[in-house]
Structures are given as structure tokens and as C-alpha cells.
Motif scaffolding. Structure first.
Motif, PDB file in Angstrom:
ATOM      1  N   TYR A 194       1.203 -14.781  -2.892  1.00 15.23           N
ATOM      2  CA  TYR A 194       0.831 -13.659  -2.036  1.00 15.23           C
ATOM      3  C   TYR A 194      -0.548 -13.892  -1.418  1.00 15.23           C
TER       4      TYR A 194
ATOM      5  N   VAL B 152       3.369  -4.554   1.420  1.00 14.72           N
ATOM      6  CA  VAL B 152       2.164  -4.593   0.578  1.00 14.72           C
ATOM      7  C   VAL B 152       1.620  -3.171   0.448  1.00 14.72           C
TER       8      VAL B 152
ATOM      9  N   PHE C 265      -7.894  -3.246  -1.136  1.00 20.55           N
ATOM     10  CA  PHE C 265      -8.173  -2.469   0.090  1.00 20.55           C
ATOM     11  C   PHE C 265      -6.905  -2.112   0.843  1.00 20.55           C
ATOM     12  N   GLY C 266      -5.993  -3.069   0.993  1.00 21.77           N
ATOM     13  CA  GLY C 266      -4.736  -2.815   1.705  1.00 21.77           C
ATOM     14  C   GLY C 266      -4.960  -2.308   3.114  1.00 21.77           C
ATOM     15  N   MET C 267      -4.572  -1.061   3.367  1.00 22.35           N
ATOM     16  CA  MET C 267      -4.771  -0.452   4.683  1.00 22.35           C
ATOM     17  C   MET C 267      -6.028   0.419   4.694  1.00 22.35           C
ATOM     18  N   GLY C 268      -6.732   0.431   3.588  1.00 19.77           N
ATOM     19  CA  GLY C 268      -7.983   1.200   3.543  1.00 19.77           C
ATOM     20  C   GLY C 268      -7.765   2.704   3.483  1.00 19.77           C
TER      21      GLY C 268
ATOM     22  N   VAL D 296      -7.028   4.766   0.931  1.00 22.43           N
ATOM     23  CA  VAL D 296      -7.748   5.450  -0.145  1.00 22.43           C
ATOM     24  C   VAL D 296      -9.257   5.323   0.067  1.00 22.43           C
TER      25      VAL D 296
ATOM     26  N   GLU E 161     -11.597  -6.891  -2.853  1.00 18.07           N
ATOM     27  CA  GLU E 161     -10.411  -7.345  -2.121  1.00 18.07           C
ATOM     28  C   GLU E 161     -10.366  -8.872  -2.140  1.00 18.07           C
TER      29      GLU E 161
ATOM     30  N   TRP F  58     -10.267  -9.497  -8.366  1.00 20.85           N
ATOM     31  CA  TRP F  58     -11.014  -8.606  -9.268  1.00 20.85           C
ATOM     32  C   TRP F  58     -11.311  -9.320 -10.586  1.00 20.85           C
ATOM     33  N   GLN F  59     -10.403 -10.219 -10.976  1.00 18.08           N
ATOM     34  CA  GLN F  59     -10.579 -10.937 -12.238  1.00 18.08           C
ATOM     35  C   GLN F  59     -11.883 -11.738 -12.224  1.00 18.08           C
TER      36      GLN F  59
ATOM     37  N   ASP G 137      -5.230  -0.636  -7.382  1.00 12.05           N
ATOM     38  CA  ASP G 137      -3.959  -0.721  -6.638  1.00 12.05           C
ATOM     39  C   ASP G 137      -3.896  -2.106  -5.996  1.00 12.05           C
TER      40      ASP G 137
ATOM     41  N   GLU H 197       0.817  -8.578  -8.671  1.00 16.20           N
ATOM     42  CA  GLU H 197       0.367  -8.887 -10.035  1.00 16.20           C
ATOM     43  C   GLU H 197       1.289  -8.214 -11.035  1.00 16.20           C
TER      44      GLU H 197
HETATM   45  C1  LIG Z   1      -1.240  -1.977  -2.157  1.00 16.19           C
HETATM   46  S1  LIG Z   1      -2.599  -2.632  -1.386  1.00 16.19           S
HETATM   47  C2  LIG Z   1      -3.814  -1.409  -1.673  1.00 16.19           C
HETATM   48  C3  LIG Z   1      -3.618  -0.222  -0.809  1.00 16.19           C
HETATM   49  C4  LIG Z   1      -4.755   0.748  -0.820  1.00 16.19           C
HETATM   50  N1  LIG Z   1      -4.719   1.568  -2.020  1.00 16.19           N
HETATM   51  C5  LIG Z   1      -4.740   1.639   0.402  1.00 16.19           C
HETATM   52  O1  LIG Z   1      -4.976   2.862   0.222  1.00 16.19           O
HETATM   53  O2  LIG Z   1      -4.503   1.176   1.503  1.00 16.19           O
HETATM   54  C6  LIG Z   1      -3.054  -3.908  -2.494  1.00 16.19           C
HETATM   55  C7  LIG Z   1      -4.288  -4.681  -2.101  1.00 16.19           C
HETATM   56  O3  LIG Z   1      -4.718  -5.409  -3.266  1.00 16.19           O
HETATM   57  C8  LIG Z   1      -5.173  -6.689  -2.848  1.00 16.19           C
HETATM   58  N2  LIG Z   1      -5.136  -7.585  -4.019  1.00 16.19           N
HETATM   59  C9  LIG Z   1      -4.071  -8.199  -4.570  1.00 16.19           C
HETATM   60  N3  LIG Z   1      -4.428  -8.891  -5.653  1.00 16.19           N
HETATM   61  C10 LIG Z   1      -5.764  -8.730  -5.794  1.00 16.19           C
HETATM   62  C11 LIG Z   1      -6.705  -9.185  -6.745  1.00 16.19           C
HETATM   63  N4  LIG Z   1      -6.345  -9.937  -7.784  1.00 16.19           N
HETATM   64  N5  LIG Z   1      -7.990  -8.818  -6.599  1.00 16.19           N
HETATM   65  C12 LIG Z   1      -8.360  -8.017  -5.569  1.00 16.19           C
HETATM   66  N6  LIG Z   1      -7.513  -7.564  -4.635  1.00 16.19           N
HETATM   67  C13 LIG Z   1      -6.224  -7.896  -4.743  1.00 16.19           C
HETATM   68  C14 LIG Z   1      -4.190  -7.018  -1.755  1.00 16.19           C
HETATM   69  O4  LIG Z   1      -4.637  -8.069  -0.937  1.00 16.19           O
HETATM   70  C15 LIG Z   1      -4.059  -5.708  -1.017  1.00 16.19           C
HETATM   71  O5  LIG Z   1      -5.014  -5.591  -0.024  1.00 16.19           O
END
Ligand SMILES: C[S@@+](CC[C@H](N)C(=O)[O-])C[C@H]1O[C@@H](n2cnc3c(N)ncnc32)[C@H](O)[C@@H]1O
Length: 438
Positions: free
Chosen positions: A208, A228, A259-262, A264, A280, A317-318, A337, A341
Motif C-alpha cells: 500500500y 483508503v 491523514f487520508g482525506m484530512g 478528521v 502520515e 507511526w511505528q 486510523d 495494517e
Molecule cells: C483511512 S485513511 C485516514 C482517514 C482520515 N481519518 C480522514 O479523516 O480522512 C488512512 C491513512 O493512514 C495512512 N497510513 C497507513 N499506514 C500508515 C502508517 N503505518 N503510519 C502512518 N500513516 C499510515 C494512509 O496513508 C492514509 O492516509
């Protein structure tokens, strides 16, 4: 009376091998005395009819027929079925095998309104998943492959299919690997090939994070069209922010992971936080963040009351969290979120990191999509995560909210158009609000 499709003849056709047919028939008739000796051979509690996928659990539950309104139908039949189901689980029956209708035994119980039997299936699922979690974390001295084999065997003995440990925490991966799991093997007792979803497929974090993303029309999808993030989740994000920051008080310290779509983050930003950190990992999401269409770029970072007050931390984040901990950062609200994973990552996050990151009176929440494409998996994971949170010293309050499933449309339609798989199928979302115990 059971409908035709739920009849013994339909589920155990004459072509069924005799040894399997015998077990299924005893289970169907709730003949515990006749069934017990047949279960003495390992694996016999989880035989499957080769064409219908009927297992002894399916048979015992299906034979009860639909519950009369407000009751469990014939109490004697249900009592007998309960004893058989109990014996089957005790003998290693698998809680989440799917049949040719893509139903687990628990799904059949739910459809028939057999609530007690449904609860038994949920409890067996919880036991299996807890055991799998324990075994996965256990560092034996044998090789990795051997460990995996052992964990799978033990989990199956506890009534769980091996693939269920692969529960993912967002979107296409959230559900336990029910229909995706290839269980066809050389064992003739398990020769049934479960229905494959048209758009199935795994997403893993590594792939991903390397894949190309497309932001469009209320959704963010990856190169394989996995959703996503989607705009329909906005009401869930709204409720999550409201729960994490009661009264939407200004001046709080906030951490959002993913962050996704930002969506939240916009809501968090509106509360005028003192600190607002975003983690992110995806390079294309980071490019989007720094582009003209996003309000969380360098200007936003510069608007914080001091350097680093508002910040997008780039990376997984890890890798980022240990640095935040080292810097002594703590937060009043943490939201998690991510995408791609598995549940083990979420569990590691709240077990190992939340205790160091969250203020004593702070609140933690996460997007609860665990097992969200099947009600029984959602119910199993609600309990599993509750227990693991408790191990981590946290209480969880579940706030249930409606999801407008009709408005979302069918697979490939409406909101799901252009999205590979409908990762959400339930009409209630359970929003977790977690806080330290005591
Ligand atoms: C579902 S979206 C989040 C949506 C967000 N809550 C919103 O309101 O738009 C998941 C996000 O987590 C990021 N992501 C995935 N694995 C990650 C990781 N290990 N560390 C940080 N970000 C990660 C993805 O790239 C994606 O932008």
C-alpha cells in the motif's frame, strides 16, 4: 419449518461421502449420544460437505429453523442444539467456516433469529481469536514457519480458522479472512472450496505504501481501487471528534495518525488546538498535504503558537512515535486510523504507546472497522479489542451510531462505484471511546 434451501436434503446431498454425511446427520438431528463417538478422531468436528460446505455446526444450528418472534422457537430443540454446538466447539469445530451461501454457522443463527446459538458462535470466535493473539505473541525457540504452523493448529483446535488472525484495521482488510482464505487441502473432510468474492484480495502495508493513490470525488483509492478513505465516513469522524473532545474545548493537544482525506484533521483544527500533530506515511498523501488543495501544508504548520505546535510528521507511526515519546510529547486526544495494517498493529499501538502518549485524563479512539464486512466478525472483534484494551489498562465505552447502508448503495454502485470492495456492510458503527481505568 425450515425453508427448502435450509433442508437436510439440500445441505447434505446423496453425493456426500458417507463418513461426512453420518456426522452431519447426527448433528442435524441433535443426536449427541450418536455424534460424540464420531468426534473422537481429530478434525472430525470440522468436516465439510464437499459441495455445500455444510459443517456440523451449520447443520446443528440450521436444523432449529427460524425462531418464532420473540423466542428461540422450540425450546427443547434449541436446548438439544446448544448441547451439540457446545460439544462441537469442545471438539475443535471452526467458528467461521463459510458454506456455499457464504454464511458462517453464526450467520445462519443470526438469519434464523437463534440468538443463544449466535452468542455461542461469537464466544467461540472470541476464544479462538484471543488464543491466536496469545500464540502469535509467544516467542518459541523453533523456526518462524513452525511457530506459524503451531499457532494455526492451536487456533483451529480452539475453534478458529487460521486466517482470522489477519484482521485488518481499515477498509478492504478489516474483516477476518473468511472467504479469501484458501482452505482447500488434501484432506477430503475439508474439500469444500468456499465462495470467492469477485473483488477479493489482500492489501498489505508495504505494498500500500508503495502504491499510487487517486484523490477524487469524495474518495481516496489506491492503484487497485481499494477504498483508503471515503466521504461517507465523515459522520463517523464527526462523532469521533465530538467524543474525544467533549464540548470541543479549545487549547487541547491532539495527535492524529493517518491523514487520508484530512476529514478528521479539519474537524480537530476547527477546535483551535494548542498542539496538533499528524502522522502520515504515504508519499503521495504527503505530496497532497503540501499541495495547493490542502490546508495542512507549511502555512498551517507556521500558524502554530510555537515551532512544532502544528506539525505533520512524515513517516510510519511505528518510526515516528518513539521520537515523539522521546521528546516527551503527550496528548489530550489521540485518534488512530491507518490503512493496510493488521489488528496486531493497532493492538501494539494502544498497548505499547498509548500509555506513554496519552494524558491521564485524555481520550483515545480509532476507526473501528474490525471485521466490518460481516456482523459476527464485528461482534467478535468488539469483544476481543475490549479485552486487549483492558489488558492495556484502558476502559472502552462503545457509542453505537447508524450507518445509512441504503444511501451507500450496493457493491459497485452509489458511493461504492469505482471502489473494489464494499468494506463496510453493517448498519451500526460502534465508536470506541477509550480512557485509562480508574
Ligand atoms: C483511512 S485513511 C485516514 C482517514 C482520515 N481519518 C480522514 O479523516 O480522512 C488512512 C491513512 O493512514 C495512512 N497510513 C497507513 N499506514 C500508515 C502508517 N503505518 N503510519 C502512518 N500513516 C499510515 C494512509 O496513508 C492514509 O492516509
Amino acid at each position: 419449518m425450515a425453508a427448502d434451501k435450509d433442508s437436510l436434503d439440500a445441505r447434505v446431498p446423496p453425493t456426500c461421502p458417507a463418513a461426512i454425511s453420518q456426522i452431519l446427520t447426527h448433528a442435524w438431528h441433535h443426536d449427541l449420544a450418536g455424534l460424540k463417538p464420531l468426534l473422537n478422531v481429530p478434525g472430525r468436528a470440522s468436516v465439510q460437505e464437499p459441495t455445500t460446505g455444510e459443517t456440523p455446526l451449520h447443520a446443528a444450528i440450521r436444523a432449529c429453523g427460524p425462531a418464532a418472534a420473540g423466542s428461540n422457537s422450540d425450546p427443547a430443540a434449541v436446548k438439544a442444539a446448544t448441547a451439540v454446538v457446545e460439544e462441537l466447539f469442545f471438539s475443535g469445530a471452526i467458528w467461521n467456516d463459510v458454506d456455499s451461501n457464504n454464511e458462517t454457522p453464526g450467520d445462519v443463527a443470526a438469519r434464523l433469529g437463534q440468538t443463544d446459538l449466535y452468542t455461542m458462535c461469537v464466544e467461540a470466535g472470541v476464544r479462538a481469536e484471543l488464543l491466536f493473539g496469545l500464540l502469535e505473541g509467544y516467542e518459541a525457540l523453533s523456526s518462524e514457519d513452525e511457530d506459524e504452523d503451531m499457532a494455526e493448529e492451536e487456533a483451529e483446535e480452539a475453534g478458529g480458522e487460521n486466517g482470522t488472525a489477519e484482521v485488518e484495521i481499515e477498509d478492504p482488510d478489516e474483516a477476518p479472512e473468511l472467504v479469501d482464505t484458501e482452505i482447500v487441502d488434501e484432506n477430503p473432510d475439508r474439500a469444500f472450496a468456499p465462495p470467492q468474492p469477485a473483488n477479493g484480495g489482500d492489501v498489505n502495508s508495504e505494498d500500500y505504501l508503495r502504491s499510487n493513490l487517486v484523490y477524487s470525488d469524495g474518495k481516496l483509492v489506491d492503484a487497485d481501487k481499494n477504498g483508503v478513505m471515503m466521504a461517507w465516513e465523515t459522520s463517523i469522524m464527526r462523532a469521533s471528534v465530538d467524543a474525544l473532545l467533549p464540548g470541543l474545548e479549545a487549547g487541547r493537544k491532539i495527535l492524529n495518525i493517518g491523514f487520508g482525506m484530512g476529514i478528521v484533521d479539519k474537524m480537530f483544527h476547527e477546535t483551535k488546538p494548542a498542539r496538533h500533530h499528524i502522522i502520515e506515511a504515504h508519499p503521495e498523501v504527503l505530496t497532497y498535504i503540501n499541495g495547493p488543495d490542502c490546508e495542512f501544508g507549511k502555512d498551517w504548520e507556521a500558524a502554530g503558537s510555537e515551532k512544532g505546535a502544528y506539525q505533520v510528521h512524515e513517516g510510519r507511526w511505528q518510526d515516528v512515535i518513539p521520537q515523539l515519546l522521546e521528546a516527551g510529547e503527550t496528548y489530550d486526544a489521540i485518534y488512530f486510523d491507518t490503512f493496510g495494517e493488521d489488528y496486531a498493529q493497532l493492538r501494539m499501538f494502544f498497548t505499547e504507546y498509548v500509555p506513554g502518549l496519552l494524558e491521564e485524563s485524555g481520550k483515545f479512539s480509532f476507526f473501528n472497522g474490525l471485521g466490518a464486512d460481516r456482523q459476527i466478525c464485528y461482534d467478535v472483534y468488539t469483544k476481543v479489542v475490549e479485552m486487549h484494551l483492558s489488558d492495556a489498562g484502558m476502559d472502552v465505552e462503545w457509542r453505537e451510531m447508524d450507518v445509512d447502508m441504503q444511501g451507500l448503495g450496493a457493491e459497485g454502485e452509489g458511493e461504492w462505484e469505482g471502489v473494489k470492495r464494499r468494506y463496510w456492510t453493517l448498519d451500526k458503527y460502534r465508536l470506541p471511546v477509550c480512557a485509562f481505568m480508574g
